[in-house]
Design a protein around this motif. Structure first.
Motif, short mmCIF file in Angstrom:
data_model
loop_
_atom_site.label_atom_id
_atom_site.label_comp_id
_atom_site.label_asym_id
_atom_site.label_seq_id
_atom_site.Cartn_x
_atom_site.Cartn_y
_atom_site.Cartn_z
N VAL A 1 8.76 -9.38 -1.53
CA VAL A 1 8.05 -8.10 -1.63
C VAL A 1 9.05 -6.96 -1.68
N GLU B 1 9.80 -4.46 -4.88
CA GLU B 1 9.72 -3.02 -4.70
C GLU B 1 10.95 -2.33 -5.28
N LEU C 1 1.61 0.84 -8.18
CA LEU C 1 1.49 -0.25 -7.20
C LEU C 1 2.24 0.02 -5.90
N TYR D 1 5.65 1.36 -10.65
CA TYR D 1 5.92 1.51 -9.22
C TYR D 1 5.01 2.57 -8.62
N VAL E 1 2.58 -10.27 -6.86
CA VAL E 1 3.33 -10.89 -5.77
C VAL E 1 2.86 -12.32 -5.53
N LEU F 1 2.55 -2.26 -2.03
CA LEU F 1 3.47 -3.38 -1.88
C LEU F 1 3.80 -3.72 -0.42
N ALA G 1 -1.21 -5.42 -7.57
CA ALA G 1 -0.04 -5.73 -6.75
C ALA G 1 -0.13 -7.15 -6.21
#
Lengths: 195, 190
Positions: B84, B88, B102, B99, B47, B106, B43
């Motif tokens: 972020v 998401e 991670l 998803y 990001v 997040l 993650a």
């Protein structure tokens, strides 16, 4: 809870660093000397008091859904004030703290207090809470900085006790983790005794 | 060649957690198990790279031309927070499996100072966009590496008999110190 208790809880019982383990990045990053620790602690205190008071004043106007971004903008504004003032009047300290000044924004303590305390309490107690928590944070940073400076270079607030370098490792990165580990163990022990 | 130096420096010599103390909160908080550490690392990689690209563009095409660089801190943190949130939402729609892997990590990343730290460092070091991307990816790999090693140590610590006062966080911090000591061996490599 009386204001006095509200103020003193940040020092030992709910100390943000030793007990709540919040905001460890600056704690480890800037405490190579007691003076740096103190400077960082006071800068964070200013931001905490400022953001806590603004948040508690406008808590009724912020819609619940956007409260976190709103808090972050308030905090970031105070951090920018600290950045600019420090750059102008304390350039040496600013240079040494470097990256960790803008990073006060993401210090979990500041957002944590805004969310957990200031958004629910009156202006007066929010200011007291910010001051207490901030000074507790400053106390922890100064203590850790002092221990590391004393062990690592044999000095305290730049006052040399011994001439040669002592255990240099305590000023360097590994010493930060080790010193903090032992300090937390000692504080845990003290808290257990009191309770 | 230059990229190789950036990569080695970011992973080993100036390891973001063990030498620069950024991202210590997740390092101590999430690193109980190896599997969660890998998830968190993934993650962060995602990001951090995105955030570095976006903040670099904002710095060089908005803040500098309009001479408002003093707004850097406010802008960057807002960008990262919304980024972020966006990642998401998009991940949830496009790739539910990713998803699932991670997702839990997040929201934690907004308060991970490593992301904002790398965005600011990229600007301070005067990297161009490509160097910034390489730097961000290498830093995230260094972060993951430190987390995974540390998680491995902590899994073993669980089975050890530790003195009562040192149990939990204190012994973890002392072992992190010893790990940092090992990483100091890389000093002077580049």
């Amino acid at each position: 809870m009386s204001q006095m208790k509200n103020f003193t809880k940040g020092f030992i019982k709910e100390n943000p660093v030793f007990v709540l383990l919040l905001g460890l990045c600056p704690v480890l990053g800037v405490t190579s000397s007691a003076f740096n620790g103190l400077g960082m602690g006071l800068a964070t205190t200013f931001v905490l008091v400022g953001s806590n008071s603004v948040v508690s004043m406008i808590k009724n106007f912020i819609p619940d859904k956007v409260r976190i971004p709103a808090f972050i903008v308030i905090i970031a504004s105070f951090v920018t004030i600290v950045e600019l003032v420090m750059q102008a009047y304390l350039p040496v300290l600013f240079e040494q703290l470097g990256l960790f000044i803008p990073l006060i924004v993401v210090n979990c303590i500041v957002l944590g207090r805004a969310e957990a305390f200031a958004s629910k309490n009156s202006l007066g107690s929010s200011v007291v809470d910010g001051l207490g928590m901030g000074l507790g944070f400053a106390f922890a940073l100064t203590l850790l900085g002092g221990v590391r400076e004393l062990l690592g270079s044999g000095a305290l607030f730049d006052f040399k006790f011994i001439e040669s370098d002592a255990m240099l490792v305590f000023v360097l990165a590994p010493g930060a983790f080790i010193a903090l580990g032992y300090l937390i163990a000692i504080i845990n022990r003290l808290n257990k005794k009191n309770a | 060649m230059e990229y190789a130096i950036i990569i080695i420096a970011a992973i080993f010599v100036n390891n973001i957690v063990l030498a620069q103390f950024l991202g210590v909160c997740p390092f101590v908080g999430v690193s109980g198990k190896i599997s969660t550490s890998v998830g968190m690392g993934g993650a962060v990689l995602f990001v951090m790279t995105l955030a570095t690209v976006v903040t670099w563009l904002i710095q060089n095409y908005i803040l500098v031309p309009f001479e408002i660089t003093f707004l850097q801190t406010i802008t960057f943190i807002l960008v990262i927070a919304s980024l972020v949130q966006m990642v998401e939402i998009i991940l949830k729609k496009l790739s539910p499996s990713l998803y699932g892997a991670l997702g839990v990590f997040l929201p934690l990343i907004t308060t991970n100072c490593a992301v904002l730290g790398v965005a600011i460092l990229t600007i301070q070091k005067d990297f161009n966009l490509m160097e910034g991307v390489v730097f961000a990816i290498a830093t995230a790999i260094g972060f993951t590496l430190a987390m995974v090693i540390f998680a491995g140590i902590r899994e073993h610590l669980d089975n050890m008999e530790v003195p009562k006062g040192m149990a939990g966080v204190p012994i973890a911090l002392v072992s992190a110190g010893i790990l940092a000591l090992a990483f100091m061996g890389f000093t002077g490599l580049v």
